[in-house]
Design an enzyme around this catalytic site. Structure first.
Site, PDB file in Angstrom:
ATOM      1  N   ARG A  38      14.188 -84.610  76.221  1.00 23.87           N
ATOM      2  CA  ARG A  38      14.630 -84.840  74.902  1.00 23.87           C
ATOM      3  C   ARG A  38      13.843 -86.228  74.393  1.00 23.87           C
ATOM      4  O   ARG A  38      13.899 -86.450  73.171  1.00 23.87           O
ATOM      5  CB  ARG A  38      16.143 -85.049  74.798  1.00 23.87           C
ATOM      6  CG  ARG A  38      16.658 -85.276  73.460  1.00 23.87           C
ATOM      7  CD  ARG A  38      18.134 -85.379  73.690  1.00 23.87           C
ATOM      8  NE  ARG A  38      18.707 -85.328  72.253  1.00 23.87           N
ATOM      9  CZ  ARG A  38      19.505 -86.193  71.741  1.00 23.87           C
ATOM     10  NH1 ARG A  38      19.786 -87.320  72.322  1.00 23.87           N
ATOM     11  NH2 ARG A  38      19.922 -86.338  70.289  1.00 23.87           N
ATOM     12  N   ILE A  64      17.992 -86.154  64.887  1.00 32.06           N
ATOM     13  CA  ILE A  64      17.892 -85.336  65.908  1.00 32.06           C
ATOM     14  C   ILE A  64      19.353 -84.798  66.341  1.00 32.06           C
ATOM     15  O   ILE A  64      20.166 -85.657  66.547  1.00 32.06           O
ATOM     16  CB  ILE A  64      17.005 -85.671  67.219  1.00 32.06           C
ATOM     17  CG1 ILE A  64      17.087 -84.501  68.215  1.00 32.06           C
ATOM     18  CG2 ILE A  64      17.624 -86.911  67.867  1.00 32.06           C
ATOM     19  CD1 ILE A  64      15.907 -84.886  69.494  1.00 32.06           C
ATOM     20  N   SER A  65      19.797 -83.579  66.485  1.00 31.20           N
ATOM     21  CA  SER A  65      21.110 -83.139  66.717  1.00 31.20           C
ATOM     22  C   SER A  65      21.702 -83.607  68.030  1.00 31.20           C
ATOM     23  O   SER A  65      21.099 -83.707  69.055  1.00 31.20           O
ATOM     24  CB  SER A  65      21.388 -81.532  66.560  1.00 31.20           C
ATOM     25  OG  SER A  65      20.945 -81.131  65.122  1.00 31.20           O
ATOM     26  N   GLN A  66      23.141 -84.052  68.076  1.00 30.55           N
ATOM     27  CA  GLN A  66      23.662 -84.260  69.205  1.00 30.55           C
ATOM     28  C   GLN A  66      23.564 -83.111  70.518  1.00 30.55           C
ATOM     29  O   GLN A  66      23.547 -81.852  70.016  1.00 30.55           O
ATOM     30  CB  GLN A  66      25.043 -84.433  68.898  1.00 30.55           C
ATOM     31  CG  GLN A  66      26.018 -84.906  70.037  1.00 30.55           C
ATOM     32  CD  GLN A  66      27.409 -85.056  69.734  1.00 30.55           C
ATOM     33  OE1 GLN A  66      27.791 -85.170  68.531  1.00 30.55           O
ATOM     34  NE2 GLN A  66      28.288 -85.194  70.622  1.00 30.55           N
TER      35      GLN A  66
END
Ligand code: SAH
Length: 215
Positions: A38, A64-66
């Site tokens: 990530r 950026i999503s959790q």
């Protein structure tokens, strides 16, 4: 090109434990999160935080999503190898990479040109190749490629776009966070030409799914 290291792998193992504690059970999804670096999907200023379970800024005022959210939405999709999947909101490409890693055939749409260009070049470099990426408006779906086995929306939708419902196969699943300030994670399963079953999960917070006219 930045590297993946033993330290990063260790941090990802910790992250996976956190996701298990929060209730994620799909082992295939957890394995993807354990494998995908990530930190490479993030701006260098946030790299040290890449394995905290948090959303972070990327380009063009987006996020950026959790990881928990990515895992939760992906779990609801129940991806089978070969599924034709439409993603709305390519963003950093992290969710795209999770889907590719689950052997989905991924079509993804992004309306911010800067992010579209950046992620289009970046994904092949890290080995997660989407079938097609498009610069366009996710409210319209991708008519010429429909129908899809699965559709995932990764921005907060004030309402469920009709095009996305109609571009779902019978038996297909649409996972979409619905709401304005706060969104309810919603799953639709298409049971016939006309019928959908609707299931609602908890509250989440996403950046908004914007219309063509909004900036
Ligand atoms: N899946 C991404 C999430 C990024 S945030 C990731 O994990 O990085 C949501 C993304 O949706 C943003 O990149 C935003 O630009 C995009 N978006 C917003 N409205 C959109 C629309 N109408 N069509 C396509 N993408 C949209």
């Amino acid at each position: 090109m930045m590297q993946d290291t033993a330290k990063h792998k260790g941090l990802r193992n910790q992250l996976v434990k956190t996701l298990v504690d929060k209730g994620i059970v799909d082992t295939k999804v957890l394995e993807c999160i354990r494998e995908i670096p990530r930190h490479l999907f993030m701006d260098s200023s946030f790299i040290d935080f890449a394995y905290q379970d948090k959303a972070f800024p990327i380009a063009a005022d987006q996020t950026i999503s959790q990881p928990y959210t990515v895992a939760f939405q992906t779990e609801l999709l129940k991806i089978e190898p070969g599924d034709k999947v439409l993603e709305i909101g390519t963003g950093s490409g992290y969710q795209t990479a999770v889907l590719v890693s689950l052997k989905a055939v991924v079509y993804s749409i992004e309306r911010q040109k800067e992010l579209y260009e950046k992620t289009r070049k970046f994904l092949p470099k890290v080995g997660y190749v989407a079938k097609r990426l498009k610069f366009g408006d996710g409210y319209l779906g991708w008519e010429s490629e429909a129908p899809f086995d699965k559709i995932i929306v990764t921005a907060g939708a004030p309402f469920v776009p009709k095009a996305l419902m109609s571009q779902l196969k019978i038996g297909g699943r649409l996972v979409i966070p619905v709401g304005n300030d706060v969104q309810v994670m919603t799953l639709f399963i298409r049971t016939s030409e006309k019928d959908f079953q609707k299931y609602e999960y908890g509250n989440f917070r996403f950046v908004p799914l914007l219309k063509e006219s909004q900036k």
